[in-house]
Structure formats: structure tokens, C-alpha cells
Design an enzyme around this catalytic site. Sequence first.
Site, short mmCIF file in Angstrom:
data_model
loop_
_atom_site.label_atom_id
_atom_site.label_comp_id
_atom_site.label_asym_id
_atom_site.label_seq_id
_atom_site.Cartn_x
_atom_site.Cartn_y
_atom_site.Cartn_z
CB THR A 1 35.72 31.62 39.78
OG1 THR A 1 34.54 32.31 40.15
CG2 THR A 1 35.74 31.83 38.00
CG ASP A 2 30.75 31.65 42.49
OD1 ASP A 2 31.59 32.40 41.71
OD2 ASP A 2 30.38 31.64 43.36
CD GLU A 3 33.29 36.44 39.21
OE1 GLU A 3 33.38 37.11 38.12
OE2 GLU A 3 33.79 36.76 40.24
CE1 TYR B 1 38.96 35.68 36.99
CE2 TYR B 1 36.80 35.91 37.90
CZ TYR B 1 38.17 35.40 37.99
OH TYR B 1 38.27 34.43 38.86
CE LYS C 1 39.81 30.95 36.86
NZ LYS C 1 41.00 30.57 37.05
P1 NAD Z 1 45.60 36.64 42.64
O1 NAD Z 1 45.28 37.87 41.71
O2 NAD Z 1 45.55 37.30 44.04
O3 NAD Z 1 46.76 35.69 42.38
C1 NAD Z 1 47.05 35.30 41.05
C2 NAD Z 1 48.47 35.05 41.13
O4 NAD Z 1 48.80 34.38 39.84
C3 NAD Z 1 49.54 36.38 41.35
O5 NAD Z 1 50.32 35.76 42.16
C4 NAD Z 1 50.10 36.60 40.02
O6 NAD Z 1 51.32 37.13 40.02
C5 NAD Z 1 49.95 35.07 39.35
N1 NAD Z 1 49.86 35.18 37.97
C6 NAD Z 1 48.96 35.75 37.13
N2 NAD Z 1 49.39 35.48 35.78
C7 NAD Z 1 50.48 34.82 35.64
C8 NAD Z 1 51.07 34.24 34.64
N3 NAD Z 1 50.70 34.37 33.51
N4 NAD Z 1 51.88 33.35 34.89
C9 NAD Z 1 52.51 33.05 36.11
N5 NAD Z 1 51.83 33.42 37.30
C10 NAD Z 1 50.48 34.33 37.08
O7 NAD Z 1 44.06 35.62 42.66
P2 NAD Z 1 43.56 34.69 43.75
O8 NAD Z 1 42.23 35.46 44.28
O9 NAD Z 1 44.41 34.18 44.39
O10 NAD Z 1 42.94 33.57 42.72
C11 NAD Z 1 43.48 32.34 42.28
C12 NAD Z 1 42.84 31.34 41.55
O11 NAD Z 1 41.44 31.16 42.10
C13 NAD Z 1 42.30 32.11 40.27
O12 NAD Z 1 42.52 31.09 39.18
C14 NAD Z 1 41.11 32.73 40.33
O13 NAD Z 1 40.15 32.69 39.23
C15 NAD Z 1 40.37 31.71 41.41
N6 NAD Z 1 39.53 31.95 42.41
C16 NAD Z 1 39.45 33.06 42.98
C17 NAD Z 1 38.47 33.43 44.00
C18 NAD Z 1 38.60 34.70 44.78
O14 NAD Z 1 37.46 34.99 45.55
N7 NAD Z 1 39.72 35.39 44.67
C19 NAD Z 1 37.48 32.59 43.89
C20 NAD Z 1 37.10 31.42 43.07
C21 NAD Z 1 38.32 31.16 42.41
O1 TDX Z 2 34.75 48.69 46.11
C1 TDX Z 2 33.98 47.55 45.83
N1 TDX Z 2 32.89 47.78 46.27
C2 TDX Z 2 31.79 46.74 45.73
O2 TDX Z 2 30.51 47.13 46.06
C3 TDX Z 2 34.39 46.17 45.36
C4 TDX Z 2 35.83 46.31 44.86
C5 TDX Z 2 33.50 45.65 44.88
N2 TDX Z 2 32.10 45.74 45.16
C6 TDX Z 2 31.21 44.80 44.90
C7 TDX Z 2 31.19 43.93 43.32
C8 TDX Z 2 30.88 42.50 43.86
O3 TDX Z 2 29.26 42.27 43.69
O4 TDX Z 2 31.42 43.53 45.93
C9 TDX Z 2 31.27 42.22 45.21
C10 TDX Z 2 32.63 41.51 45.38
O5 TDX Z 2 33.45 42.39 44.52
P1 TDX Z 2 35.11 41.60 44.26
O6 TDX Z 2 35.76 41.39 45.36
O7 TDX Z 2 35.71 42.29 43.11
O8 TDX Z 2 34.62 40.10 43.89
P2 TDX Z 2 33.86 39.30 42.57
O9 TDX Z 2 33.72 40.33 41.47
O10 TDX Z 2 32.55 38.61 42.99
O11 TDX Z 2 34.74 38.27 42.17
C11 TDX Z 2 35.65 37.34 43.16
O12 TDX Z 2 35.01 36.07 43.47
C12 TDX Z 2 35.05 35.43 42.39
C13 TDX Z 2 36.93 37.40 42.86
O13 TDX Z 2 37.59 38.79 42.55
C14 TDX Z 2 36.94 36.45 41.69
O14 TDX Z 2 38.45 36.12 41.37
C15 TDX Z 2 36.68 35.07 41.89
O15 TDX Z 2 36.54 34.33 40.85
#
Ligand code: NAD
Ligand code: TDX
Length: 329
Positions: A118-120, A145, A149
Amino acid sequence: MLVTGGAGFIGANFVHHTVTRRSDFEVCVLDALTYAGDRDNLKEVAHDIRFVEGNVCDTELVDRLVADADVVIHFAAESHVDNSLRDPGPFVRSNIIGTYVVLEAVRRHGRRLHHISTDEVFGDLELDADDRFTEASAYNPSSPYSATKASSDMLVRAWVRSFEVAATLSNCANNYGPYQHPEKFVPRQVTHILQGRPPRLYGTGRNAREWTHVEDHNDAVHLILEKGRIGETYLIGSGCEVTNKAMVELILELMGEPVDRYEKVPDRPGHDLRYANDSSKLRNLLGWRPRHRHLGSGLATTIDWYRENEWWWKPRKEAAELRYSELGR
Ligand code: NAD
Ligand code: TDX
């Protein structure tokens, strides 16, 4: 292909993508089915894949599955910042130890790995600026988190350098699309509106995020698998950067509601101000182009998906809202 975390949001979309577009891959999913993962997310492709319920921290299981695969895509992680502020333990275990276990298995069996990040990991950028993270940006994570990562990325880089593990990494901006858990911003706001409740905006709403459709993220992952250079990191981002306030207003507008019908709630502690990725390396060297360049249309189809799949989000939402009510958000 072994896909860890393939029952979560991005992983499940990746499995759908791979099964429908890449018949040259046989897919095996390893997923612990935490609150965030569900076999429902893979229902449509259940007959096309092998599914193994298990933990990426389980050394013997991971070793066996990696031995059977040519390539491993590592999505599995705890992924929600707010949860990491409540209880960082599962983040340390799944994100750091889990990645270590995957790396050791990949090292033993000489397999190709792509690590999803992630960019975080870079921390945040100033508001109202136009700079962007690049592959050379310093790591400076803010939340438990993002710290876990960042640790996982560091492990992957060290295993490439010290043990010549054949790995690539990608750091993507915020994703949106179908099957995203209703704890996250876009589905939380959309499902609130579908239930007749006002969306919840943290703090001032000036914090900004770069929104990338999950299909564009997964296109990039396949491109990196095919053409990426071992040891390299690629940043992924659509260029669609908006403040949270503007995003809530856009969602309200698309759903036919007054754009000021939202509630401000207490801010997230340590809330990162702004994320934006410079994805020119991925665009120029590998030819990636996002298909969803217009945020409004990508969001409209995502909203439709939530409208049509209440059975999917309703039970998950109830549990997520219980956690939020304890935080007053
Ligand atoms: P998510 O939480 O929706 O899914 C995570 C999955 O991993 C789930 O199915 C969960 O059951 C599984 N999991 C968690 N811990 C586990 C473990 N110990 N063993 C096996 N499985 C396990 O997450 P997501 O949003 O799909 O994110 C997937 C990946 O992408 C993550 O690595 C996250 O850091 C990265 N990512 C997410 C975003 C975003 O915006 N959601 C952005 C950039 C990167
Ligand atoms: O109810 C809300 N109101 C609100 O203002 C929620 C749930 C979030 N927010 C804000 C927090 C953040 O600034 O919105 C933005 C986005 O929130 P999230 O969906 O929780 O995302 P963020 O914390 O930016 O992280 C996401 O992007 C990077 C993903 O959850 C991560 O897994 C990924 O790595």
C-alpha cells in the site's frame, strides 16, 4: 498460482479476473476466512479454483501449497487502519509473521512471488500540495496497519537482496469496487445511504485519497507478473485524487441525495492527511493504463453493485457498525 487472501476484497476480484481472463493459470486460494474474508466472494468461480482454508502463519501448510505452485500472489493481510488502532496484534501476526512464512517457503522452493502493498507505507503528504509518492520515497508509516505493511515490504526487499528470492512488489492507492467490506469508506457511505442514514465524515473531511478501481489494480498486478523486473517496486494509482468531503458529496449526488446530507464525526487518531502515487514507472515501463479513469462512472457501477447485493453487505455491516459505535465514529 497460489493466491493468499483470495477471499478478501482485492484478492477475490483478482481471482475472478484470473479465472475469466487467464485460462493458462490454475488458481489455488489460501485464506484464513477472518471477518474480512468469505467464500461467498468466490461463489461464482468456486468450481474453477481450489480453496484451502488456512493461515499464512502456518509454516507446514504454506510450505506444501507453495511447493505445488509456480507463482505466489500475496494479498493476505489485516487491512483496516481503524481496527489496527483498536488491536494491533493480528496485524503484527498476519502482516509481518505471515509474510515471513510466505517468504521462507518461496525461498525453499525457488518460486516467483508478487507482494501486494500500500501507499500508506510512505506516511502522508501535505494537504493542498501537488507532490506524489514515488518508488524512491522514504518509508514513514503512521498507523499500526501501515507499520506492519512497511515491515512486510522490508522483509521482501531483504529476501530479494540476501537470498535472491524472485519477488516484485507493488504499492497501490485506495481501492474501490465490488466485494469491498462495508467497514471501508466507499461501501460504508453507500450502504449508509441505502439504509436512509447520512454518511459519516471523519474530522474536517479535508484529508485526500487517490481512488483506484480494483480492476485497474489487478490489471497492474498481472502486468507486473508478466513484465516486471525482479526486485523492483511499482506504485499504482489512477490519478483520481479527491478530498473525503468531495468524495462523500459525489457519492450523495450519484445516489440522488442532497450533497450536504452527511454527518461529521470525531477524527481518526493520527489520520494521514493525503496520499497520491506517481505511477509513471508502471505506465512508462510496463504500459499500464487504468480502464476506470472517470471516478464518477467507476463509482456509479460500484453503487449499483451494492444496491443489488444487500444480502452480501448487510450482515457484515451490522458487525462493522458495532465496532464503529464503540469508537464513536
Ligand atoms: P481484505 O481485508 O478485504 O482481505 C484480506 C483477506 O486476507 C481476507 O480474505 C482475510 O480472510 C485474509 N487474511 C487475513 N489474515 C490472514 C491470515 N493470517 N492468513 C490467511 N488469510 C488471511 O483486504 P483487501 O482490501 O482486499 O487488501 C488486500 C491486500 O491489498 C492487503 O495486503 C492490503 O494491505 C493491500 N492493499 C489494499 C488497499 C485497499 O484500498 N483496500 C490498497 C492498497 C493495498
Ligand atoms: O466512515 C468513514 N469516514 C471517513 O471519513 C471511514 C470508514 C473513513 N473515513 C476516511 C478515513 C480516510 O481518510 O476516509 C478515508 C478512507 O478511509 P478507509 O477506507 O478506512 O481507507 P484508508 O485508511 O485510506 O486505507 C485504505 O487504503 C489503503 C485501505 O483500507 C488500506 O487497506 C489500504 O492500504
